[in-house]
Design a protein around this motif. Structure first.
Motif, PDB file in Angstrom:
ATOM      1  N   TYR A   1      -8.813 -14.889   8.953  1.00 52.47           N
ATOM      2  CA  TYR A   1      -7.639 -14.096   9.354  1.00 52.47           C
ATOM      3  C   TYR A   1      -7.074 -14.730  10.619  1.00 52.47           C
TER       4      TYR A   1
ATOM      5  N   LYS B   1     -23.737  -0.941  16.799  1.00 51.23           N
ATOM      6  CA  LYS B   1     -22.953   0.292  16.657  1.00 51.23           C
ATOM      7  C   LYS B   1     -21.655   0.016  15.901  1.00 51.23           C
TER       8      LYS B   1
ATOM      9  N   ASP C   1       1.441  -2.741  12.686  1.00 54.80           N
ATOM     10  CA  ASP C   1       2.199  -1.497  12.752  1.00 54.80           C
ATOM     11  C   ASP C   1       2.403  -1.168  14.238  1.00 54.80           C
TER      12      ASP C   1
ATOM     13  N   TYR D   1     -22.373  -3.118  22.093  1.00 56.71           N
ATOM     14  CA  TYR D   1     -23.453  -2.977  21.110  1.00 56.71           C
ATOM     15  C   TYR D   1     -22.923  -3.282  19.713  1.00 56.71           C
TER      16      TYR D   1
ATOM     17  N   ARG E   1     -20.248   1.550  12.319  1.00 55.05           N
ATOM     18  CA  ARG E   1     -18.896   2.049  12.015  1.00 55.05           C
ATOM     19  C   ARG E   1     -18.358   1.401  10.748  1.00 55.05           C
TER      20      ARG E   1
ATOM     21  N   LEU F   1     -11.092  -6.909   8.600  1.00 52.20           N
ATOM     22  CA  LEU F   1     -10.475  -7.954   9.411  1.00 52.20           C
ATOM     23  C   LEU F   1     -10.991  -7.738  10.821  1.00 52.20           C
ATOM     24  N   THR F   2     -11.394  -8.814  11.495  1.00 50.81           N
ATOM     25  CA  THR F   2     -11.975  -8.615  12.830  1.00 50.81           C
ATOM     26  C   THR F   2     -10.935  -8.841  13.930  1.00 50.81           C
ATOM     27  N   GLN F   3     -11.256  -8.283  15.089  1.00 46.53           N
ATOM     28  CA  GLN F   3     -10.505  -8.639  16.289  1.00 46.53           C
ATOM     29  C   GLN F   3     -10.735 -10.134  16.498  1.00 46.53           C
TER      30      GLN F   3
ATOM     31  N   ARG G   1      -1.524   6.552  14.598  1.00 48.16           N
ATOM     32  CA  ARG G   1      -0.883   6.964  15.847  1.00 48.16           C
ATOM     33  C   ARG G   1       0.523   7.532  15.682  1.00 48.16           C
TER      34      ARG G   1
ATOM     35  N   GLY H   1      -5.136   2.559  15.675  1.00 50.13           N
ATOM     36  CA  GLY H   1      -3.894   2.257  16.393  1.00 50.13           C
ATOM     37  C   GLY H   1      -4.096   2.381  17.886  1.00 50.13           C
TER      38      GLY H   1
ATOM     39  N   SER I   1      -9.347   6.851  11.717  1.00 45.79           N
ATOM     40  CA  SER I   1      -9.291   5.781  10.705  1.00 45.79           C
ATOM     41  C   SER I   1     -10.198   6.130   9.521  1.00 45.79           C
TER      42      SER I   1
ATOM     43  N   THR J   1      -1.343   2.592  11.122  1.00 47.01           N
ATOM     44  CA  THR J   1      -2.116   3.265  12.170  1.00 47.01           C
ATOM     45  C   THR J   1      -2.037   4.780  11.990  1.00 47.01           C
TER      46      THR J   1
ATOM     47  N   ALA K   1     -10.572  -2.290  10.087  1.00 37.47           N
ATOM     48  CA  ALA K   1     -10.785  -3.163  11.240  1.00 37.47           C
ATOM     49  C   ALA K   1     -12.246  -3.154  11.674  1.00 37.47           C
ATOM     50  N   PHE K   2     -12.677  -4.295  12.170  1.00 41.41           N
ATOM     51  CA  PHE K   2     -14.030  -4.423  12.717  1.00 41.41           C
ATOM     52  C   PHE K   2     -13.892  -5.112  14.065  1.00 41.41           C
TER      53      PHE K   2
ATOM     54  N   LEU L   1      -3.975  -2.276   5.606  1.00 47.62           N
ATOM     55  CA  LEU L   1      -5.054  -2.323   6.602  1.00 47.62           C
ATOM     56  C   LEU L   1      -4.974  -1.033   7.407  1.00 47.62           C
TER      57      LEU L   1
ATOM     58  N   ILE M   1      -6.014   1.308  10.468  1.00 47.02           N
ATOM     59  CA  ILE M   1      -6.595   1.289  11.812  1.00 47.02           C
ATOM     60  C   ILE M   1      -6.240   2.565  12.557  1.00 47.02           C
TER      61      ILE M   1
HETATM   62  C1  FAD Z   1      -7.564  -6.352  12.409  1.00 43.81           C
HETATM   63  C2  FAD Z   1      -6.917  -5.419  13.384  1.00 43.81           C
HETATM   64  C3  FAD Z   1      -5.592  -5.054  13.220  1.00 43.81           C
HETATM   65  C4  FAD Z   1      -4.982  -4.177  14.120  1.00 43.81           C
HETATM   66  N1  FAD Z   1      -3.695  -3.814  13.899  1.00 43.81           N
HETATM   67  C5  FAD Z   1      -3.089  -2.933  14.731  1.00 43.81           C
HETATM   68  C6  FAD Z   1      -1.760  -2.494  14.492  1.00 43.81           C
HETATM   69  O1  FAD Z   1      -1.120  -2.920  13.547  1.00 43.81           O
HETATM   70  N2  FAD Z   1      -1.224  -1.599  15.339  1.00 43.81           N
HETATM   71  C7  FAD Z   1      -1.926  -1.098  16.401  1.00 43.81           C
HETATM   72  O2  FAD Z   1      -1.396  -0.277  17.144  1.00 43.81           O
HETATM   73  N3  FAD Z   1      -3.192  -1.490  16.648  1.00 43.81           N
HETATM   74  C8  FAD Z   1      -3.781  -2.403  15.843  1.00 43.81           C
HETATM   75  N4  FAD Z   1      -5.074  -2.790  16.077  1.00 43.81           N
HETATM   76  C9  FAD Z   1      -5.741  -2.285  17.256  1.00 43.81           C
HETATM   77  C10 FAD Z   1      -6.617  -1.121  16.887  1.00 43.81           C
HETATM   78  O3  FAD Z   1      -5.912  -0.014  16.453  1.00 43.81           O
HETATM   79  C11 FAD Z   1      -7.393  -0.757  18.107  1.00 43.81           C
HETATM   80  O4  FAD Z   1      -8.220  -1.830  18.419  1.00 43.81           O
HETATM   81  C12 FAD Z   1      -8.191   0.488  17.883  1.00 43.81           C
HETATM   82  O5  FAD Z   1      -8.591   0.993  19.108  1.00 43.81           O
HETATM   83  C13 FAD Z   1      -9.395   0.229  17.014  1.00 43.81           C
HETATM   84  O6  FAD Z   1      -8.984   0.433  15.725  1.00 43.81           O
HETATM   85  P1  FAD Z   1     -10.084   0.676  14.637  1.00 43.81           P
HETATM   86  O7  FAD Z   1      -9.441   1.072  13.379  1.00 43.81           O
HETATM   87  O8  FAD Z   1     -11.003  -0.477  14.654  1.00 43.81           O
HETATM   88  O9  FAD Z   1     -10.763   1.904  15.314  1.00 43.81           O
HETATM   89  P2  FAD Z   1     -11.986   2.760  14.909  1.00 43.81           P
HETATM   90  O10 FAD Z   1     -13.090   1.972  14.315  1.00 43.81           O
HETATM   91  O11 FAD Z   1     -11.442   3.904  14.175  1.00 43.81           O
HETATM   92  O12 FAD Z   1     -12.411   3.189  16.382  1.00 43.81           O
HETATM   93  C14 FAD Z   1     -11.640   4.115  17.125  1.00 43.81           C
HETATM   94  C15 FAD Z   1     -12.130   4.187  18.538  1.00 43.81           C
HETATM   95  O13 FAD Z   1     -13.532   4.409  18.591  1.00 43.81           O
HETATM   96  C16 FAD Z   1     -14.101   3.701  19.652  1.00 43.81           C
HETATM   97  N5  FAD Z   1     -15.068   2.688  19.188  1.00 43.81           N
HETATM   98  C17 FAD Z   1     -14.979   1.897  18.111  1.00 43.81           C
HETATM   99  N6  FAD Z   1     -16.050   1.106  17.990  1.00 43.81           N
HETATM  100  C18 FAD Z   1     -16.842   1.401  19.023  1.00 43.81           C
HETATM  101  C19 FAD Z   1     -18.103   0.909  19.455  1.00 43.81           C
HETATM  102  N7  FAD Z   1     -18.781  -0.046  18.803  1.00 43.81           N
HETATM  103  N8  FAD Z   1     -18.633   1.430  20.581  1.00 43.81           N
HETATM  104  C20 FAD Z   1     -17.972   2.398  21.255  1.00 43.81           C
HETATM  105  N9  FAD Z   1     -16.776   2.894  20.880  1.00 43.81           N
HETATM  106  C21 FAD Z   1     -16.215   2.409  19.797  1.00 43.81           C
HETATM  107  C22 FAD Z   1     -12.995   3.013  20.365  1.00 43.81           C
HETATM  108  O14 FAD Z   1     -12.563   3.840  21.419  1.00 43.81           O
HETATM  109  C23 FAD Z   1     -11.947   2.906  19.303  1.00 43.81           C
HETATM  110  O15 FAD Z   1     -10.669   2.826  19.848  1.00 43.81           O
HETATM  111  C24 FAD Z   1      -5.708  -3.667  15.200  1.00 43.81           C
HETATM  112  C25 FAD Z   1      -7.044  -4.047  15.385  1.00 43.81           C
HETATM  113  C26 FAD Z   1      -7.660  -4.897  14.489  1.00 43.81           C
HETATM  114  C27 FAD Z   1      -9.090  -5.267  14.658  1.00 43.81           C
END
Ligand code: FAD
Ligand code: ZN
Length: 615
Positions: A582, A475, A355, A472, A479, A492-494, A387, A414, A433, A385, A465-466, A410, A412
């Motif tokens: 993935y 942590k 997205d 850490y 989440r 789905l992981t990064q 966003r 965003g 999220s 997202t 998303a993971f 999925l 996220i």
């Molecule tokens: C599988 C996948 C698909 C994605 N697809 C898109 C997409 O389609 N469009 C797009 O714009 N982006 C996408 N992203 C990027 C994603 O939106 C960003 O990486 C976002 O910042 C994290 O999304 P989330 O849902 O995991 O965030 P959440 O788990 O909701 O976390 C939000 C925020 O919390 C903080 N945070 C999370 N974990 C930790 C931690 N362990 N320690 C400290 N702070 C933390 C970070 O600042 C993070 O940005 C994708 C990421 C992944 C993994």
């Protein structure tokens, strides 16, 4: 005068608005500061309400808490402004009306960053200041967030035996935020010891009456209703209200029939509205019984359109391959559609569509997902997202996806707008999220965000998303657990770039039953590898990987081969531990992810036949 006794014997009239009245008099500043800087004006408004028939005056201290006064640099004046507020209302009342100390909510209808600890601190300071001037009671108002109201109500109960009026504000007719019904909210507030439970602001008399129809009379407590004059109109950047005092007055009788024992006014009301209320209810007593309409809950039919096994179910028992193929940034979709077809032939279970990833506009993923589904018979996964769409847009988007049968999603947060092509664009983030996952779960139960029936259950399959590329890992796993509690069914992981990290993820998550799809993105060049290693937060490429990409140099063919080879090693490690894979297609280079998909299918089938021979 005994408030608690009188409350049971006759209808009481509350004050009308303070803020909107001051604004209509040309004042556009911190209204509460006027308690100290223009006390005569505030006192004369109280007096006008008293003369109109108000039995309960409320101090002009709605926003006189640390957090709100700070916006005006007045955070050190909390005590003075609140004390003065009670003094002025008392001066105007001259013993002919009760004077309640007003405390407004600190969290507004928008999501607020204030923690409950900050709220409690600000609240206590305001409460103690008001109590210094011995008001006849405490009036808590405009609470959209029931949790906040419950918390502060308990504090008032612990600090004083004075009568308490606790007013919520509705999000939507009959419902508070998060779908809590007004009846339920009243019961909770009564249990916590409020003498009066009520509603103020946001809606006009019509909606207040309709909402009360489904509310039963509380056992002990009385009901207060402070409607706005009407629904608001938006003019020159301000909300303005239609003022029809006669209509407001006649509504008071209906509010009484529905159980209201105190009727006052909120935004847009004036002394004329209060006079009309007093005129209508005269010296009537509150009703002792009423007919309560049963809550209208439409029959929710289960939407039985399940054609395929959901991806999260499949990934529990068999190899499931998702490939991300992102919508193009420009118009023209030939190579995107060709890529999807190639991937389908290679054996993917689903194509996921980002997205507006990296916060840059791309062809909308729902439009393309629809094409994939209808033209290529592919089961796509749509990223959503928080966003780009507000709470309205998100709900409409989900209803649209459900309607066209795009149920694999999925969720996220965003990437924030400031990292993308339009850094000045708003990042909405009405929901986190976690909130969005919870809302989709609620959609699956047939309810909108505010708890209204959707007529049918949605049947979304919720992936989340993971991100294991963090300092850490524990942590990040916490989440995940929180997302599972909200309703996430798979992760789905990064992208992961080392075999060791795949092992670490396995160890850290093996207690979870929710399937995880390990993210693998083939590298495309040495420059791509160096960028990821040096500039993407949290990602470090192993030395041997960087060396191998560097050896391929600028040769695109060699780089592609090397990128796929490195990804294969990761795939091998992931295959051992996880059923879900993935693959992320870099820069629309679908031939790379197609090759990896074929590779996985081949080694899996080889293993299966080896097992068969063995048996
Ligand atoms: C599988 C996948 C698909 C994605 N697809 C898109 C997409 O389609 N469009 C797009 O714009 N982006 C996408 N992203 C990027 C994603 O939106 C960003 O990486 C976002 O910042 C994290 O999304 P989330 O849902 O995991 O965030 P959440 O788990 O909701 O976390 C939000 C925020 O919390 C903080 N945070 C999370 N974990 C930790 C931690 N362990 N320690 C400290 N702070 C933390 C970070 O600042 C993070 O940005 C994708 C990421 C992944 C993994
Ligand atoms: Zn109001």
């Amino acid at each position: 005068m005994n408030f608690r006794k009188e409350l049971k014997e006759r209808m009481l009239v509350g004050e009308g608005a303070m803020g909107t009245l001051l604004y209509s008099n040309g004042i556009d500043q911190c209204y509460e500061e006027l308690n100290c800087t223009n006390p005569d004006q505030i006192e004369s408004i109280h007096r006008a309400y008293l003369e109109a028939g108000a039995d309960i005056l409320q101090s002009n201290t709605y926003g006189a808490n640390f957090n709100k006064l700070k916006r005006y640099g007045l955070e050190d004046e909390v005590s003075r402004i609140n004390r003065q507020g009670v003094i002025l209302a008392k001066k105007a009342a001259k013993g002919k009306a009760y004077v309640f100390g007003t405390i407004g909510a600190q969290r507004s209808i928008r999501k607020s960053d204030l923690s409950m600890e900050e709220i409690k601190r600000g609240f206590r300071e305001q409460l103690y200041s008001l109590l210094m001037e011995n008001p006849d009671g405490i009036l808590l108002e405009t609470f959209y967030d029931l949790e906040e109201l419950e918390t502060v109500l308990q504090i008032v109960k612990n600090e004083t035996g004075l009568p308490i009026i606790a007013n919520v504000s509705m999000h939507e007719l009959g419902n508070l935020q998060n779908g809590i019904h007004l009846n339920e909210a009243f019961q909770k507030l009564e249990q916590l010891g409020a003498d009066v439970v009520g509603v103020n602001c946001r809606l006009g008399p019509h909606h207040m009456i309709r909402a009360l129809e489904e509310v039963s009379l509380p056992k002990q407590a009385s009901i207060a209703i402070y409607p706005n004059a009407s629904l608001p109109d938006y003019v020159d950047g301000r909300l303005v209200y239609k003022a029809v005092p006669e209509y407001f007055g006649s509504s008071a009788l209906e509010l009484r029939e529905q159980g209201a024992a105190i009727i006052g006014g909120c935004c847009g009301t004036t002394p004329l509205h209060i006079q009309a209320v007093k005129h209508a209810i005269g010296s009537l007593a509150p009703v002792k019984e009423k007919f309560t309409k049963s809550r209208e809950i439409e029959v929710i039919e289960v939407n039985d359109r399940e054609l395929e096994l959901p991806l999260y179910e499949k990934a529990k028992t068999e190899r499931t391959i998702l490939v991300e193929l992102d919508p193009p940034k420009k118009l023209g979709i030939e190579s995107f559609m060709t890529g999807a077809e190639v991937l389908k032939k290679a054996g993917v279970d689903s194509i996921t569509l980002a997205d507006n990833s990296l916060a840059s506009p791309r062809i909308s993923n729902d439009a393309l997902a629809n094409l994939l589904k209808n033209q290529l018979n592919i089961n796509p996964m749509v990223h959503i997202t928080c966003r780009d769409r507000n709470l309205i847009g998100l709900q409409s988007h989900l209803m649209g996806l459900q309607t066209v049968g795009l149920n694999e999603i999925l969720i996220i947060t965003g990437d924030p707008s400031k990292i993308g092509d339009f850094p000045g664009a708003t990042s909405v983030y009405d929901l986190s999220s976690f909130d969005l996952i919870s809302m989709v779960k609620q959609f699956n139960e047939g309810l909108s965000y505010s708890g209204q029936s959707l007529g049918q259950r949605a049947n979304f399959k919720i992936a989340a998303a993971f991100n294991p590329n963090v300092k850490y890992l524990d942590k990040a796993v916490l989440r995940m657990e929180k997302k599972i509690a909200c309703g996430a069914q798979s992760f789905l992981t990064q992208p992961i770039y080392s075999v060791e990290q795949i092992e670490e993820v396995y160890e850290a998550t093996k207690h979870l039953e929710t399937p995880i799809f390990i993210g693998i993105m083939p590298l495309t060049s040495t420059r791509n590898a160096e960028f990821i290693h040096n500039e993407i937060p949290g990602i470090k490429l192993p030395d041997n990987v960087r060396r191998a990409m560097a050896l391929a140099g600028d040769d695109p063919v060699k780089s592609r081969i090397e990128g796929v080879n490195i990804a294969r090693e990761l795939v091998d490690a992931a295959r051992e531990k996880f059923k879900g894979i993935y693959l992320i297609t870099p820069f629309l280079r679908y031939e790379m992810t197609a090759e990896l998909t074929k590779y996985i299918r081949k080694v899996d089938s080889k293993q299966t036949s080896e097992v068969a021979v063995h048996e």
